[in-house]
Design an enzyme around this catalytic site. Structure first.
Site, PDB file in Angstrom:
ATOM      1  N   HIS A 197       0.851  -1.189   0.000  1.00  0.00           N
ATOM      2  CA  HIS A 197       0.000   0.000   0.000  1.00  0.00           C
ATOM      3  C   HIS A 197       0.893   1.248   0.000  1.00  0.00           C
ATOM      4  O   HIS A 197       1.976   1.234   0.576  1.00  0.00           O
ATOM      5  CB  HIS A 197      -0.896  -0.014   1.251  1.00  0.00           C
ATOM      6  CG  HIS A 197      -1.865   1.109   1.282  1.00  0.00           C
ATOM      7  ND1 HIS A 197      -1.526   2.351   1.771  1.00  0.00           N
ATOM      8  CD2 HIS A 197      -3.140   1.192   0.848  1.00  0.00           C
ATOM      9  CE1 HIS A 197      -2.581   3.146   1.629  1.00  0.00           C
ATOM     10  NE2 HIS A 197      -3.568   2.473   1.082  1.00  0.00           N
ATOM     11  N   ASP A 200     -11.085   1.813  -1.226  1.00  0.00           N
ATOM     12  CA  ASP A 200     -10.165   2.698  -0.516  1.00  0.00           C
ATOM     13  C   ASP A 200     -10.952   3.577   0.466  1.00  0.00           C
ATOM     14  O   ASP A 200     -10.633   4.750   0.657  1.00  0.00           O
ATOM     15  CB  ASP A 200      -9.326   3.560  -1.476  1.00  0.00           C
ATOM     16  CG  ASP A 200      -8.006   4.017  -0.866  1.00  0.00           C
ATOM     17  OD1 ASP A 200      -7.756   3.723   0.325  1.00  0.00           O
ATOM     18  OD2 ASP A 200      -7.215   4.675  -1.571  1.00  0.00           O
TER      19      ASP A 200
END
Ligand code: MN
Length: 369
Positions: free
Chosen positions: A180, A311
């Site tokens: 990430h 997200d």
């Protein structure tokens, strides 16, 4: 579930963020110790400033509020991950202690809502041996479905062989690692700023994809995947741009390195990308360019390597699901992206099966054996 031309399709969202109070406290102290740090500034804003409440509140909600957001979007299962940069700003033993606590808490959350949540474990690259142990505990004992690492750790990248005990553990467990984004190391701060000195290139504007794609390419050219051929890496944000650069990586790696007997990796970058990477559509929705970008990625790496993600709460879960629902793709391809690929990559039970009537469930179970 989302309705795709009259058919119901279950949805698994794979990059959905949360925080717990202990992470908030530890992150705010780290931010205070590093007042000019790019990530430290972001943490101080999101977790400690009144203007950050619209993110802190949904990040902190691991109950009804989050389930409501998922229901409104049609998301059946959310794969949760701690907000970036996780435990990676912490020093020494703090990182391990925080990682263990976060993983225990996440496992409890998943146990409370086993059909709605799954979780990615954090680990402290600061201590590779302890990290490998924690990876094993998180997958084997806590039942979490993968790992998340927020790119660099104190300016170091996982292609350094000192970190490879972590890959040894994840490969043996067949547990994917989601790389990430976080901001690039603070040494690059002035290069993440515009001519007025504002850090306008940091964060999601460009710093995140610059940093995360750099990390992925470092792994690719370093030969990590020759040593760990079954290693699985997940990249968000449409693969952080890499699907667009595969031909160039191959061409330049071949002509600039491999042809001269140089370069640590034995194969071409695109071959590792095809075998060791999957991507998610996190943060790439609600814009006219998103559908062409999705179609492009599907055509380059195949729909079986593209996973749905929102997200949350940094992007709208509803807009993400709507973007997938209306994507210019065949129904079977939308189903792969919506849930089938995530079930395969993260070893999740079939979401469709949970919705099926008992008779259909028996039939599905037979089909899966
Ligand atoms: Mn994210």
């Amino acid at each position: 579930m989302i309705d795709v031309s009259g058919k119901r399709v279950p949805v698994i969202a794979t990059e959905e963020h949360y925080v717990i109070p202990e992470f908030v406290d530890a992150s705010l102290s780290a931010a205070r110790r590093a007042p000019n740090d790019l990530d430290g500034e972001d943490l101080a804003f999101f977790l400690g400033h009144p203007l950050g409440r619209p993110w802190l509140d949904p990040l902190s909600d691991l109950g009804e509020g989050r389930l409501r957001v998922m229901d409104e979007a049609g998301i059946d299962l959310a794969v949760l991950s701690l907000m970036s940069p996780g435990v990676q700003m912490q020093e020494g033993a703090n990182a391990l202690a925080l990682a263990r606590h976060v993983n225990d808490h996440l496992a409890d959350t998943v146990r409370r809502h086993p059909t709605r949540f799954a979780g990615l474990a954090v680990f402290p690259p600061q201590d590779p041996a302890a990290a490998a142990k924690e990876v094993e505990r998180a997958i084997r004992q806590l039942g979490l479905c993968g790992l998340v690492v927020n790119s660099h750790t104190h300016g170091e990248y996982l292609d350094d062989p000192k970190f490879w005990p972590i890959f040894e553990a994840t490969e043996a467990l067949d547990a994917p690692i989601y790389i990430h984004p976080r901001n690039p190391p603070n040494e690059l701060r002035r290069y993440m700023s515009n001519s007025r000195g504002e850090k306008a290139l940091a964060g999601g504007v460009w710093g995140f994809q610059f940093e995360t794609s750099l990390h992925a390419v470092r792994l690719i050219v370093s030969g990590v995947f020759d040593r760990f051929p079954k290693l699985k890496i997940v990249l968000g944000h449409m693969g952080e741009g890499l699907p667009f650069w595969l031909y160039r990586l191959d061409d330049m790696y071949e002509r600039g390195y491999r042809r001269h007997g140089k370069g640590a990796a034995k194969r071409l970058p695109s071959e590792y990308f095809a075998d060791n990477f999957v991507i998610t559509i996190s943060g790439v929705h609600d814009h006219p360019l998103c559908h062409p970008t999705l179609s492009y990625c599907c055509s380059v790496i195949g729909t079986e390597r593209v996973l749905f993600a929102a997200d949350h709460p940094f992007s709208s879960a509803k807009a993400a699901a709507e973007s997938l629902r209306t994507a210019p793709l065949a129904h079977e391809d939308i189903a792969k992206i919506a849930h089938e690929n995530a079930e395969r990559v993260f070893h999740l039970p079939s979401v469709a099966m949970q919705h099926a009537a008992p008779r259909d469930r028996a039939r599905e179970e037979q089909a899966h054996t």
